[in-house]
Design an enzyme around this catalytic site. Sequence first.
Site, mmCIF file in Angstrom:
data_model
loop_
_atom_site.group_PDB
_atom_site.id
_atom_site.type_symbol
_atom_site.label_atom_id
_atom_site.label_comp_id
_atom_site.label_asym_id
_atom_site.label_seq_id
_atom_site.Cartn_x
_atom_site.Cartn_y
_atom_site.Cartn_z
ATOM 1 N N CYS A 112 0.767 -1.333 -0.084
ATOM 2 C CA CYS A 112 0.024 -0.061 -0.074
ATOM 3 C C CYS A 112 0.888 1.240 -0.120
ATOM 4 C CB CYS A 112 -0.960 0.044 1.204
ATOM 5 S SG CYS A 112 -1.998 -1.413 1.277
ATOM 6 N N HIS A 249 -3.192 6.598 2.295
ATOM 7 C CA HIS A 249 -3.740 5.598 1.753
ATOM 8 C C HIS A 249 -5.259 5.180 2.291
ATOM 9 C CE1 HIS A 249 -4.342 1.157 0.893
ATOM 10 N NE2 HIS A 249 -4.062 0.906 2.158
ATOM 11 N N ASN A 279 -10.266 -0.472 0.063
ATOM 12 C CA ASN A 279 -8.882 -0.592 -0.025
ATOM 13 C C ASN A 279 -8.359 -0.908 -1.328
ATOM 14 O OD1 ASN A 279 -6.062 -1.049 0.320
ATOM 15 N ND2 ASN A 279 -6.343 -1.727 2.615
#
Length: 324
Positions: A112, A249, A279
Site C-alpha cells: 500500500c 492510503h 482499500n
Amino acid sequence: MIFSKISQVAHYVPQQLVTNNDLASIMDTSHEWIFSRTGIAERHISRDEMTSDLAIQVADQLLTQSGLKANAIDFIIVATISPDATMPSTAAKVQAAIAATSAFAFDMTAACSGFVFALAMADKLIASGAYQNGMVIGAETLSKLVNWQDRATAVLFGDGAGGVLLEASKDKHVLAETLHTDGARCQSLISGETSLSSPYSIGKKAIATIQMDGRAIFDFAIRDVSKSILTLMAQSDITKDDIDYCLLHQANRRILDKIARKIDVPREKFLENMMRYGNTSAASIPILLSEAVQKGQIRLDGTQKILLSGFGGGLTWGSLIVKI
C-alpha cells in the site's frame, strides 16, 4: 537543476460494483458491521480485467490528456502486489499496449506504500537529467488475493488503478520525502507466498490469500505513520498550516481520524473515497488524487502543497510533500 512535476492524473475502476449488502448475501456480515468499522460501503471488482488492463486504461488517459506521443515516454513504473504474472512485469504489458517503444518499464512491490515509493524513485530518475517524461501507476486486482470466506479481510479490498505523468521541471515540486521499511514485522500482513516445489525441496505450504493481523496494522498505522509525518514536516520546515490537503492510503476511516488528531491537522484536509472503493492498495492514493483534480479540489497549477502518505505490508510506510 532539473526536478520533476506531476502534470497529469488519471484513474480507472472496473464496472462491477459490490456493495456491503452484496457481501452480506455470501458471508456472515452486514452493511452496518462493515461500515461502522471501516467506512467502506462498496468496492469495484474486476470480472475479467487483469491488473495490466486497468493500468493500460490509466496510461491511455495520461497520454491523451498530455498530448505527448507514446515514444516520448522514457519510463513506466507500475506499483502492484497483484500483477498478472511474476514475469513479464505488468509495466511491460503497459509499455507494449501504448507502444511506448522508448520506455523502460518495471514493477515495484511495496504494497500500500507502492505508489509513494514509486513516485519517489521516478522523481530521482527525472532529476538525474537522463529522462524527461515518466508514468507512475498504482494498479491492483486484489479480488484475486482475497479469501472470500474470511469476512475480516474480504470486506476491505477492491480493484482499481490510478496514475500520474511526471515531466521535467525547472522548479522543485517534491519538497520532502521519507520512506521506511520494517521487515521484522512482515508477518502482520502477508499474501501470495509460494511453495518450494523442486525435486529437492522439503516443501512449504503456500499462503495465497491475504492474511492480516488487523490490530497490529491499525496500531502501526497510527503510531509509525503519524510519527514519520511529524518528523518529515519538522525536518523540511513545512508546517501543518502549509499543507492544503492530506491524501493518505485509503485503508480505514478510523485510521484517518486518529492520524489527523495525532499530527494536529484539521480532519477536513484529509480527503477520502474509501466509502466507494474500499482499500485498493497501491492504487488508492492516485485514484484519490485523480478524483480530487476532477472535483477541482486540487488544481495542478503548482500553488498547493499536498501530503501523500502510504502504509502497508512489508511493513512499509512513506510520505511525500509535493507542490502540485
